[in-house]
Design a protein around this motif. Sequence first.
Motif, short mmCIF file in Angstrom:
data_model
loop_
_atom_site.label_atom_id
_atom_site.label_comp_id
_atom_site.label_asym_id
_atom_site.label_seq_id
_atom_site.Cartn_x
_atom_site.Cartn_y
_atom_site.Cartn_z
N MET A 1 0.82 -1.22 0.00
CA MET A 1 0.00 0.00 0.00
C MET A 1 0.85 1.26 0.00
SD MET A 1 -3.28 -0.92 2.28
CE MET A 1 -4.17 -2.44 2.04
N ARG A 2 1.99 1.19 0.67
CA ARG A 2 2.87 2.36 0.74
C ARG A 2 3.78 2.48 -0.48
NH1 ARG A 2 0.16 5.04 4.45
NH2 ARG A 2 -0.05 3.93 6.40
N ARG B 1 5.55 -1.83 -5.99
CA ARG B 1 4.31 -2.59 -5.79
C ARG B 1 4.33 -3.82 -6.68
NH1 ARG B 1 1.45 2.75 -5.35
NH2 ARG B 1 1.12 2.95 -3.10
N PHE C 1 0.81 -9.49 -5.04
CA PHE C 1 1.26 -9.57 -3.64
C PHE C 1 0.33 -10.40 -2.76
CE2 PHE C 1 -1.46 -6.97 -0.90
CZ PHE C 1 -2.32 -6.39 -1.84
N THR D 1 -5.83 1.81 7.34
CA THR D 1 -5.32 2.52 6.16
C THR D 1 -6.23 2.19 4.99
OG1 THR D 1 -3.10 2.22 7.00
CG2 THR D 1 -3.30 2.78 4.67
N MET E 1 -6.95 2.42 0.80
CA MET E 1 -6.48 2.69 -0.57
C MET E 1 -7.65 2.49 -1.52
SD MET E 1 -2.68 1.32 -1.10
CE MET E 1 -2.42 2.27 -2.56
N GLY F 1 -5.65 1.77 -5.82
CA GLY F 1 -4.19 1.89 -5.78
C GLY F 1 -3.69 3.20 -5.25
N GLN G 1 -3.84 6.34 -2.14
CA GLN G 1 -4.20 6.58 -0.74
C GLN G 1 -5.60 7.23 -0.65
OE1 GLN G 1 -1.33 5.95 1.29
NE2 GLN G 1 -2.76 5.74 2.98
N LEU H 1 -9.10 -1.05 -0.58
CA LEU H 1 -8.31 -1.92 0.30
C LEU H 1 -8.31 -1.32 1.70
CD1 LEU H 1 -5.13 -2.68 -1.87
CD2 LEU H 1 -7.41 -3.66 -2.06
#
Lengths: 642, 84
Positions: A262-263, A275, A279, B55, B57, B60, B62, B76
């Motif tokens: 995600m980061r 990414r 995953f 968190t 998303m 893809g 934020q 997500l």
Amino acid sequence: MATKYGGYMGKVVLLDLSTRTAEDYPWTDEDREKYIGGKIMAAKVLSDHLTGKEQPFSEENWIVISTGPLTGTGAPSSSRFDLSCLSPQTGILTSSNCGGSFGYYLKKAGIDALILKGRCEKHTWLEIDNGRFIFHDADADGLWGLRTTEGQEKLESLLTAKWGARRAFGKLMIGPGGENLVLYSAVLSGERAAGRAGVGAVFGWKNLKAVSVTGNHEVKVYDPVKNEKWNRKWFKYLRKHPLTGNQLPRLGTAGLVSAMQMRGILATKNYSAGRYEKFEFVNGETLAEEHNIVNKGCLTCPIKCARTVEVQGRKVKGPELETLVLLGGGICNHDLEKILLWNAELDELGLDTISCASTIAYAMEANEKGLWDNGLVFGKTEGITELFDDIAHRRGIGAELAEGSRRLSKKYGGEDFAIQSKGLELAAYEPRRAVGQGLGYAVSNRGGCHLNGGYLVILEGLGLNTNPLTPHAKADFTMLFQDLMEMISATGQCLFTSYAFFPGFLITRPGGIVTRIANAAIPFIGWALRFMNKFPLALELHLPVFHQTKGMCYAVGMKMTFGKYIRCGERGYTLDRWVSTRFGIRAKDDSLPKRLTDVPQDPSDPKTRVPLEQMKKTYYRARGWTQDGVPTERTLKKLGIL
Amino acid sequence: MVHIKLFGLLRLDTGLKELDAEASTVAQLYPILLAEARRVKPATKVTAKDIDGCTVMINGKQGRKSSRLKDGDQVLLMSPVCGG
């Protein structure tokens, strides 16, 4: 050699493998106060010995096996020990930290640290029994050539036959990788590994296959009543903390894969991306759901992050995050079962999973770019198991891969995408979206290590959520975290205890007002950190979230405060660096491959690269080193090193 | 209709891996998730606060609690993690 302090056995031994003679190594209480134990103690011993001319594969390369004062005192997660020497992979000082029980049993044998010099004349295994050293023939006993599990089982049967009964003991064992001098070979202790920078090869060069240790000495603590009470409180705190009491026990480090995705910091296809589209096949959740995890842990550890998993009817050690990522997305593989089996195989062969995976990823890219016709292709996993065996035995292409990515890139080209620093391959965090972590990789004393680098990614998305692309304050936090972690290792504790340093609500309530203020403020408090780093002794206090300082007071009897704790860590970190400068390490070596510094991860966002040179200048200034990365005489004197 | 995937301890604690839901903001997903979690795993200890701490998303990128959603979006949700 007796000591007034608790936690120490008061004995450091220098054992000459060539002459098979042992002598006491002079180590005073003043040394204990300044250099504590573990890797800092080892840095001092090696600093007094190394001139800068020694070679990793030589009799002059000493191996220091050192424990910390908290080992054996009942402090949580305190059974770790360090193996320190010149690394054949990097050519400079390295210290590989390992869990398990060997450190505890070394102290039970009455020894705080064991220094190995010289070289065994023939293949040997060493038995330590209450401070007595007994050399055995590793060929005659059938140990040489064995894989690590079989070797350790054989060792146990040899000792049980000798003693006439089973006794508890600690063990170290190298596999075929170490025997054949693979530059990134590991030393195994039970299931735990001193994995990084090739300490296994130094054991192999010294013809030392294994070490067993046992004894019945007692580790005395300074204030047993207060120590026990404090440890109870400390255990309770770690068990209640959302990270050390919940996430790590339940998901292990593998739980980070999805968060890294995600980061955008999940090393993918040899770090060409952050990414990995597949995953979900290789993350911690899938591992937990499909492979029947059973938690395991080191002695006195409430966290128990290690795990056993089931795969194809076998029970094997579960992979750490780095292995999962680098043998997964790193080489474009989404077959989790293969990763589990490979992880077990690499341990059996005694190879570092990080360096091995990264070297293979480099080779795949070199092949793809037409630099080296080696048959390795991203996403093609057939034959990888056999390739590991070839590496460990230095056969065919394996002989080349056994040299690591730095040497290969010098031979075939592609230094821009050989993902290493000072010769050590980076861990699994892609730093272009966590630039402080990038600085840490580059300036880390032992090369591209995420932990020795300060683990700033904990502020940059995995924990707190401060701006991961800004360089502001990153150098100052890097220094603080490096010093803290240096000291935690030196005391014999696991670095995971430090994650409880962050109050739980900062982790579980990322949207909370306090967390948001903290995240926003961090880039602007570099000046405060700089003051703290410069004058740590002004912090004559104990922090309620940092139990380590009082632990040292009650178990050891040292008057430890947070400020003194940081200063000891700084002393160790600078000493380590000072030794490496004798081997030519300078600012030019604190580097990253150009892929990470010059090529933005996101082509439309120039900030997604590591602004390394800018951060390095601030870092050297904060450390009191020259702009060429050498500790100044003033700094060395300030820290009491000179 | 948006597609939601869960990660981290949130997934283990709710027993939910993924689901589809009608919502025009992320915040509207939370009660739906909580109800579904309690249906799948009645003994779940997950609270609205836990979901709120995740968190987010969206496709893809934020997102946040107030982010707007449209048909076909993929969301997500990951409970906070740290360390490694």
